[in-house]
Design a protein around this motif. Structure first.
Motif, PDB file in Angstrom:
ATOM      1  N   LEU A  35       0.912  -1.512   0.443  1.00 21.91           N
ATOM      2  CA  LEU A  35      -0.186  -0.308   0.248  1.00 21.91           C
ATOM      3  C   LEU A  35       1.165   1.329   0.176  1.00 21.91           C
ATOM      4  CD1 LEU A  35      -2.745   0.367   0.094  1.00 21.91           C
ATOM      5  CD2 LEU A  35      -2.967   0.943   2.864  1.00 21.91           C
ATOM      6  N   GLU A  36       2.211   1.247   0.642  1.00 22.70           N
ATOM      7  CA  GLU A  36       3.141   2.452   0.518  1.00 22.70           C
ATOM      8  C   GLU A  36       3.534   2.387  -0.337  1.00 22.70           C
ATOM      9  OE1 GLU A  36       5.709   2.223   3.642  1.00 22.70           O
ATOM     10  OE2 GLU A  36       4.620   2.540   5.288  1.00 22.70           O
ATOM     11  N   ASP A  37       2.938   1.353  -1.374  1.00 27.01           N
ATOM     12  CA  ASP A  37       4.565   2.246  -2.179  1.00 27.01           C
ATOM     13  C   ASP A  37       3.422   1.620  -3.606  1.00 27.01           C
ATOM     14  OD1 ASP A  37       6.744   1.865  -1.593  1.00 27.01           O
ATOM     15  OD2 ASP A  37       6.779  -0.185  -1.624  1.00 27.01           O
ATOM     16  N   SER A  38       2.208   2.466  -3.372  1.00 28.60           N
ATOM     17  CA  SER A  38       0.603   2.556  -4.620  1.00 28.60           C
ATOM     18  C   SER A  38       0.442   3.633  -5.133  1.00 28.60           C
ATOM     19  CB  SER A  38      -0.069   1.208  -4.268  1.00 28.60           C
ATOM     20  OG  SER A  38      -1.145   1.886  -2.577  1.00 28.60           O
ATOM     21  N   LEU A  39       1.024   4.576  -4.406  1.00 27.12           N
ATOM     22  CA  LEU A  39       0.226   5.581  -4.893  1.00 27.12           C
ATOM     23  C   LEU A  39       1.183   5.758  -6.445  1.00 27.12           C
ATOM     24  CD1 LEU A  39      -0.089   8.609  -4.439  1.00 27.12           C
ATOM     25  CD2 LEU A  39       1.717   9.302  -4.336  1.00 27.12           C
ATOM     26  N   GLY A  40      -0.080   6.578  -7.344  1.00 28.22           N
ATOM     27  CA  GLY A  40       0.380   6.466  -9.147  1.00 28.22           C
ATOM     28  C   GLY A  40       0.293   5.491  -9.786  1.00 28.22           C
ATOM     29  N   ARG A  41       0.512   3.713  -9.045  1.00 29.09           N
ATOM     30  CA  ARG A  41       0.116   3.141 -10.116  1.00 29.09           C
ATOM     31  C   ARG A  41      -1.612   2.641 -10.619  1.00 29.09           C
ATOM     32  NH1 ARG A  41       4.516   0.049  -9.152  1.00 29.09           N
ATOM     33  NH2 ARG A  41       3.850  -1.386 -11.011  1.00 29.09           N
TER      34      ARG A  41
END
Length: 412
Positions: A35-41
């Motif tokens: 979730l923490e790496d999902s921004l913009g995906r």
């Protein structure tokens, strides 16, 4: 209406964009990210809620929970305890009693209504209720009222925003399936280009296009392969194309797509793949190239800074979003009166730089930000919208209504 642009051999924007979208293939590889790496995906699978939100019936405000039937003939009930968020009332409320309850706390079994504390007073016998609800359920948020378990929350193609991450976290979802990032190779062409910080020689200019293109690619959350500046040398340019095609899904160059003797791009594209050069019926940005390389697609942007920026935003970006599997988002457009006179010759669609302003009576209007030359970045930087003048339009006088297109995420 006659097609004034077709007679000049210029392709309209809609036709060019349709050709681009039909020619680029979306990526198919997926991966799982936290979730923490999902921004913009971009989501690759539907997201279904595993729980009810709220997960339990809870109070919408601070007050007292009770069974409404217990107030049929009396107005005061003894207090049996309290229910706090994270610390619910233990057991069922005794008949004829009430409990103190705080916002978000679980509704105790046996209660069917919450009365806000402002409608009560404390007396020796317990809590006196100054107003009685009309029906059960008042001030209670039901389990699943926001999102019921099993509800499809997001569909594939959605680009994850900060507020989406908050919603996913509220559902207890720690990982999501997304499409892999698109890879784009970028380079500028021209012997005259210098990096910011380097001294300028006679006839030199700073390479601004590659910087603004990379900035917009970062906004799209695309992996960038920066190949730097390529001199006006056919062998060097061919090597750059080969290297870019081996590493990237798309290749973007700036400059070298006009008809000058030193513009080798068309020859190299014809040699390596398929090319369809366009002369677009837009201003700025008439020279724009698109081609197919063995492993990638190619976008050739004009050399003038504003032309490169506008054609990337209007043409390359929608194609790249399609490649990313991102759901298309409509442009925000409306009509406003212009405060300034606008110069325009019929023939091409004109994207003039503008800024939203308020008129003397407080109504929203638009004004030109100044010189509209394709090399004048200062008016681009001072704008928040395009004033879009149709192909057949001529000059517009102050007070006339014009189409306004707000800048999208790339320019914010």
């Amino acid at each position: 209406m006659s097609d004034c642009c077709a007679t000049d051999g210029l392709m309209r924007l809609e036709a060019a964009l349709a050709t681009l979208i039909s020619s680029v293939k979306p990526v198919s590889t997926t991966e799982t990210v936290s979730l923490e790496d999902s921004l913009g995906r971009v989501l690759a699978k539907p997201v279904v809620s595993p729980i009810n939100v709220p997960s339990h019936d809870n109070s919408a405000m601070d007050g007292y929970a009770l069974a409404l039937k217990d107030l049929q003939n009396i107005d005061t009930l003894p207090l049996a305890g309290q229910s706090l968020a994270g610390h619910p009332f233990s057991g069922e409320i005794p008949a004829g009693h009430c409990t103190r309850i705080m916002t978000g706390a679980s509704i105790p079994p046996g209660a069917d209504v919450v009365i806000m504390q402002e409608q009560t007073e404390t007396v020796d016998q317990g809590i006196r209720f100054l107003q009685k609800p009309d029906k059960p359920g008042d001030n209670i948020r039901q389990a699943g009222e926001d999102i019921a378990a099993g509800t499809r929350v997001f569909t594939p193609g959605r680009r994850v925003r900060p507020q989406d991450i908050g919603l996913l976290a509220s559902l207890g979802i720690a990982n999501i399936a997304v499409y892999r990032k698109v890879k784009v190779a970028v380079f500028s062409t021209g012997d005259e280009l210098k990096l910011p910080g380097e001294p300028l020689g006679q006839g030199d200019i700073y390479d601004s296009n590659r910087f603004v293109i990379k900035a917009m690619l970062k906004k799209l959350d695309i992996d960038i392969i920066d190949l730097g500046r390529i001199p006006d040398d056919k062998a060097a340019l061919r090597e750059a194309f080969l290297k870019a095609d081996q590493q990237a899904d798309a290749v973007i160059s700036s400059g070298g797509v006009s008809v000058g003797d030193a513009d080798y791009t068309k020859d190299i594209l014809d040699e390596l793949g398929e090319t369809g050069f366009w002369k677009l019926a837009i201003k700025p940005g008439k020279p724009f190239a698109f081609g197919q390389l063995p492993n990638s697609v190619f976008f050739g942007l004009p050399g003038n800074p504003v032309s490169a920026t506008v054609t990337f935003q209007q043409l390359a970006a929608p194609a790249l979003r399609h490649m990313m599997n991102q759901q298309p988002e409509p442009k925000v457009e409306f009509t406003l009166a212009t405060q300034t006179r606008l110069k325009k010759r019929p023939g091409r669609r004109d994207f003039q730089r503008g800024r939203l302003v308020y008129g003397e009576s407080g109504e929203l209007q638009v004004m030109s930000t100044g010189h509209q030359g394709s090399g004048v970045l200062s008016t681009m930087s001072g704008s928040d919208c395009y004033i879009v003048l149709a192909e057949e339009d001529g000059d517009k006088q102050a007070g006339e209504r014009v189409k306004v297109q707000l800048f999208d995420e790339l320019f914010k």
